[in-house]
Scaffold this motif. Structure first.
Motif, PDB file in Angstrom:
ATOM      1  N   ASP A 111      81.676  -5.262  32.178  1.00 14.09           N
ATOM      2  CA  ASP A 111      80.613  -6.268  32.507  1.00 14.09           C
ATOM      3  C   ASP A 111      79.575  -5.536  33.360  1.00 14.09           C
ATOM      4  O   ASP A 111      80.085  -5.267  34.441  1.00 14.09           O
ATOM      5  N   HIS A 112      78.235  -6.129  33.178  1.00 17.32           N
ATOM      6  CA  HIS A 112      77.480  -5.760  34.241  1.00 17.32           C
ATOM      7  C   HIS A 112      76.228  -6.497  34.130  1.00 17.32           C
ATOM      8  O   HIS A 112      75.989  -7.167  33.154  1.00 17.32           O
ATOM      9  N   ASP A 113      75.387  -6.530  35.317  1.00 18.07           N
ATOM     10  CA  ASP A 113      74.392  -7.190  35.206  1.00 18.07           C
ATOM     11  C   ASP A 113      73.239  -6.755  34.496  1.00 18.07           C
ATOM     12  O   ASP A 113      72.849  -5.649  34.923  1.00 18.07           O
ATOM     13  N   HIS A 114      72.682  -7.269  33.750  1.00 22.17           N
ATOM     14  CA  HIS A 114      71.554  -6.657  32.766  1.00 22.17           C
ATOM     15  C   HIS A 114      70.429  -6.330  33.324  1.00 22.17           C
ATOM     16  O   HIS A 114      69.447  -5.438  32.906  1.00 22.17           O
ATOM     17  N   GLU A 115      70.002  -7.043  34.500  1.00 23.93           N
ATOM     18  CA  GLU A 115      68.555  -6.913  35.138  1.00 23.93           C
ATOM     19  C   GLU A 115      68.875  -5.590  36.242  1.00 23.93           C
ATOM     20  O   GLU A 115      68.116  -4.602  36.292  1.00 23.93           O
ATOM     21  N   THR A 116      70.085  -5.741  36.855  1.00 25.44           N
ATOM     22  CA  THR A 116      70.276  -4.749  38.213  1.00 25.44           C
ATOM     23  C   THR A 116      70.985  -3.570  37.511  1.00 25.44           C
ATOM     24  O   THR A 116      71.050  -2.459  38.364  1.00 25.44           O
ATOM     25  N   ARG A 117      71.752  -3.687  36.298  1.00 25.97           N
ATOM     26  CA  ARG A 117      72.539  -2.615  35.820  1.00 25.97           C
ATOM     27  C   ARG A 117      73.870  -2.343  36.622  1.00 25.97           C
ATOM     28  O   ARG A 117      74.614  -1.449  36.583  1.00 25.97           O
ATOM     29  N   VAL A 118      74.196  -3.192  37.772  1.00 26.89           N
ATOM     30  CA  VAL A 118      75.367  -3.371  38.619  1.00 26.89           C
ATOM     31  C   VAL A 118      76.667  -3.637  37.599  1.00 26.89           C
ATOM     32  O   VAL A 118      76.604  -4.756  37.263  1.00 26.89           O
ATOM     33  N   VAL A 119      77.554  -2.756  37.783  1.00 31.61           N
ATOM     34  CA  VAL A 119      78.842  -3.194  37.270  1.00 31.61           C
ATOM     35  C   VAL A 119      79.421  -4.299  38.015  1.00 31.61           C
ATOM     36  O   VAL A 119      79.791  -3.990  39.232  1.00 31.61           O
ATOM     37  N   ARG A 120      80.158  -5.309  37.362  1.00 29.10           N
ATOM     38  CA  ARG A 120      80.602  -6.389  37.938  1.00 29.10           C
ATOM     39  C   ARG A 120      82.317  -6.452  38.068  1.00 29.10           C
ATOM     40  O   ARG A 120      82.995  -6.605  38.898  1.00 29.10           O
ATOM     41  N   GLY A 121      82.749  -5.819  36.876  1.00 27.51           N
ATOM     42  CA  GLY A 121      84.189  -5.804  36.728  1.00 27.51           C
ATOM     43  C   GLY A 121      84.344  -5.595  35.036  1.00 27.51           C
ATOM     44  O   GLY A 121      83.443  -5.323  34.323  1.00 27.51           O
ATOM     45  N   LEU A 122      85.744  -5.827  34.785  1.00 32.00           N
ATOM     46  CA  LEU A 122      85.986  -5.667  33.227  1.00 32.00           C
ATOM     47  C   LEU A 122      86.507  -7.161  32.785  1.00 32.00           C
ATOM     48  O   LEU A 122      87.311  -7.864  33.358  1.00 32.00           O
ATOM     49  N   LEU A 123      86.059  -7.238  31.500  1.00 31.93           N
ATOM     50  CA  LEU A 123      86.461  -8.740  30.800  1.00 31.93           C
ATOM     51  C   LEU A 123      87.006  -8.161  29.409  1.00 31.93           C
ATOM     52  O   LEU A 123      86.368  -7.246  28.836  1.00 31.93           O
ATOM     53  N   CYS A 124      87.682  -9.473  28.986  1.00 33.21           N
ATOM     54  CA  CYS A 124      88.082  -9.182  27.594  1.00 33.21           C
ATOM     55  C   CYS A 124      86.924  -9.656  26.859  1.00 33.21           C
ATOM     56  O   CYS A 124      85.806  -9.971  27.087  1.00 33.21           O
ATOM     57  N   ASN A 125      86.989  -9.288  25.298  1.00 35.35           N
ATOM     58  CA  ASN A 125      85.875  -9.564  24.452  1.00 35.35           C
ATOM     59  C   ASN A 125      85.303 -10.947  24.411  1.00 35.35           C
ATOM     60  O   ASN A 125      84.043 -11.301  24.802  1.00 35.35           O
ATOM     61  N   PRO A 126      86.368 -12.014  24.394  1.00 34.53           N
ATOM     62  CA  PRO A 126      85.753 -13.293  24.357  1.00 34.53           C
ATOM     63  C   PRO A 126      85.138 -13.600  25.739  1.00 34.53           C
ATOM     64  O   PRO A 126      84.105 -14.366  25.547  1.00 34.53           O
ATOM     65  N   CYS A 127      85.748 -13.164  26.897  1.00 37.37           N
ATOM     66  CA  CYS A 127      85.030 -13.574  28.225  1.00 37.37           C
ATOM     67  C   CYS A 127      83.610 -13.037  28.340  1.00 37.37           C
ATOM     68  O   CYS A 127      82.561 -13.890  28.639  1.00 37.37           O
TER      69      CYS A 127
END
Length: 166
Positions: A111-127
């Motif tokens: 999971d990452h912020d699409h504007e800043t490209r900063v990675v936030r963490g790991l999510l399952c596909n539904p989340c």
């Protein structure tokens, strides 16, 4: 005494046959810029051949190499960084706690912020899909949480579903 032309430099690199200004690439007859233009034109003129060439090259790449390239190119992280994040999250989705092995593809999405490209963490596909559907808007998620809670209270009080089905 007449002026004689300056002798060629003995270490001068041969020039590109297309632009005649840049030194050519070793083993080629053109410079990098002209070679790029030639390749680009060939790809446009031969899309089927280009697609077949890409497929042949991709078939040679192992899944581990493909994963490393994806993580690096798309998110700017290494497999080791992914593994460290997974360990920090106890091997589960940061959103719902689903174990990595139980996820659709056996790995969690980065999971990452699409504007800043900063990675936030790991999510399952539904989340990860939920965040995408609400365009990563926390306010929308909060409104939906309130909606679910109020609909649940209405259901508990009425003893029926919040929406009547006839």
């Amino acid at each position: 005494m007449a002026d004689s032309p300056m002798p060629a430099r003995p270490n001068a690199k041969p020039l590109c046959i297309d632009c005649n200004t840049e030194p050519k690439i070793k083993g080629h007859s053109v410079c990098r810029a002209c070679n790029y233009q030639r390749v680009k034109a060939w790809r446009v003129a031969n899309p089927e051949k280009f697609a077949a060439q890409v497929a042949r090259e991709n078939a040679k790449v192992t899944p581990e190499v493909r994963r490393r390239r994806l993580l690096s190119k798309k998110y700017g992280i290494t497999p080791r960084h992914y593994d460290e994040m997974l360990k920090a999250q106890s091997g589960v989705c940061a959103g719902c706690g689903l174990p990595e092995k139980d996820n659709v593809h056996g790995v969690l999405a980065v999971d990452h912020d699409h504007e800043t490209r900063v990675v936030r963490g790991l999510l399952c596909n539904p989340c990860n899909t939920v965040l995408g559907l609400v365009k990563e808007d926390a306010e929308t998620l909060l409104v939906l949480v309130d909606y679910l809670r109020s609909a649940g209270r209405q259901h508990d009080q009425a003893g029926t579903s919040a929406v009547s089905r006839s």
